[in-house]
Scaffold this active site. Structure first.
Site, PDB file in Angstrom:
ATOM      1  N   GLY A   1      41.335  40.610  70.148  1.00 36.47           N
ATOM      2  CA  GLY A   1      41.290  39.162  70.000  1.00 36.47           C
ATOM      3  C   GLY A   1      42.435  38.566  69.213  1.00 36.47           C
ATOM      4  O   GLY A   1      42.392  37.406  68.825  1.00 36.47           O
ATOM      5  N   SER A   2      43.505  39.322  68.999  1.00 34.73           N
ATOM      6  CA  SER A   2      44.571  38.902  68.091  1.00 34.73           C
ATOM      7  C   SER A   2      45.418  37.742  68.595  1.00 34.73           C
ATOM      8  O   SER A   2      46.144  37.122  67.814  1.00 34.73           O
ATOM      9  CB  SER A   2      45.481  40.080  67.752  1.00 34.73           C
ATOM     10  OG  SER A   2      44.811  40.984  66.891  1.00 34.73           O
TER      11      SER A   2
ATOM     12  N   SER B   1      45.259  38.188  64.695  1.00 32.13           N
ATOM     13  CA  SER B   1      46.355  38.395  63.764  1.00 32.13           C
ATOM     14  C   SER B   1      47.638  37.639  64.123  1.00 32.13           C
ATOM     15  O   SER B   1      48.597  37.636  63.350  1.00 32.13           O
ATOM     16  CB  SER B   1      46.684  39.885  63.685  1.00 32.13           C
ATOM     17  OG  SER B   1      47.097  40.391  64.946  1.00 32.13           O
TER      18      SER B   1
ATOM     19  N   LYS C   1      56.049  37.571  67.211  1.00 35.57           N
ATOM     20  CA  LYS C   1      55.160  38.054  66.152  1.00 35.57           C
ATOM     21  C   LYS C   1      55.873  39.084  65.273  1.00 35.57           C
ATOM     22  O   LYS C   1      56.682  39.885  65.775  1.00 35.57           O
ATOM     23  CB  LYS C   1      53.915  38.660  66.798  1.00 35.57           C
ATOM     24  CG  LYS C   1      52.813  39.077  65.835  1.00 35.57           C
ATOM     25  CD  LYS C   1      51.613  39.593  66.626  1.00 35.57           C
ATOM     26  CE  LYS C   1      50.449  39.983  65.728  1.00 35.57           C
ATOM     27  NZ  LYS C   1      49.273  40.422  66.523  1.00 35.57           N
TER      28      LYS C   1
END
Length: 267
Positions: free
Chosen positions: A162-163, A139, A64
């Site tokens: 909750g990414s 995200s 990420k």
């Protein structure tokens, strides 16, 4: 590893063309790390700690955008962070590279991370791999799209609210947010500096439950507490609820107030 990298590089390029999910390409760089470059013979023992088990040798792992990799930007979706490469890599990246993983790309995030869709002025919008007019969630939306397209075996994302779980749900893959202190997070950037009450947790994503389970096991057996002082030195423990005579309990919330449950989830 080189043949694996070529295959996944082609998948990554195709995934990016379809969804706009990648921020940085590192195909050649992934093959130059000592644990990979010296395989099958340790020709440079000074550059590589040969006592470590290369348990992830040849496994493509995407990262990420918010996780530091030396020589590459960590933007968090902010234009002011572009063209400012990091001086060092985060704990989880160093662990992965020592284990022989092919850290080959960084993936897109929304501006400031806290959003339900993945898009920014820096990299544009990331679309769902199954329908371009739909979102990937956020995200870690770029990583979810890449995994769903077959461009990576594992994505290392981060999660507060909750990414990794939301994009995994939207893109039909698997993710797990573990407990704080279980997975290395040192060297990860956040848009919530100083907010220690909500701890950022590094979290993997995978295309199957079996891959997710095996990857988590191999990271823990690599002793992440030797890379990140905030990790708890707890070894991997196999759990068999049936053998222990315990039943797994599930909590299901059918109504979420202003956000109704989708018909597919309700079924």
């Amino acid at each position: 590893p080189a043949d694996i990298m070529v295959a996944y590089a082609k998948k990554t390029v195709a995934a990016h063309a379809a969804t706009n999910c990648v921020t940085d390409l590192m195909f050649d760089e992934a093959l130059r790390i000592p644990a990979v470059a010296n395989w099958p013979h340790n020709t440079d023992l000074d550059a590589f700690d040969s006592t470590r088990d290369r348990s992830l040798l040849g496994v493509p792992v995407s990262i990420k955008d918010t996780i530091d990799i030396a020589g590459h930007d960590t933007t968090i979706g902010y234009s002011r962070n572009t063209n400012h490469p990091m001086a060092s890599s985060s704990a989880v990246v160093r662990l992965l590279q020592d284990a022989g993983a092919l850290v080959h790309v960084k993936t897109t995030v929304p501006t400031g991370l806290l959003g339900l869709e993945t898009g920014s002025e820096v990299y544009g919008r990331t679309s769902n791999p199954y329908k371009s007019t739909h979102t990937t969630g956020a995200s870690t939306g770029g990583g979810a799209a890449l995994i769903a397209c077959g461009g990576s075996k594992i994505e290392i994302g981060t999660d507060v609210a909750g990414s990794v779980r939301l994009p995994a749900h939207f893109c039909g893959i698997w993710s797990l947010k573990g407990s704080a202190g279980r997975f290395p997070t040192w060297g990860n950037q956040s848009s919530m500096e100083g907010l220690e009450g909500l701890q950022l947790v590094s979290s993997p994503m995978a295309g199957s439950l079996e891959d997710l389970d095996e990857f988590w096991k191999r990271v823990i057996t690599a002793k992440p507490w030797e890379y990140d002082h905030t990790c708890h030195p707890i070894p991997w423990r196999n759990v068999d609820l049936r053998e222990d005579g315990r039943k797994l309990k599930w909590g299901i919330m059918l109504e979420g107030g202003p956000v109704p449950i989708t018909p597919a989830c309700k079924r």
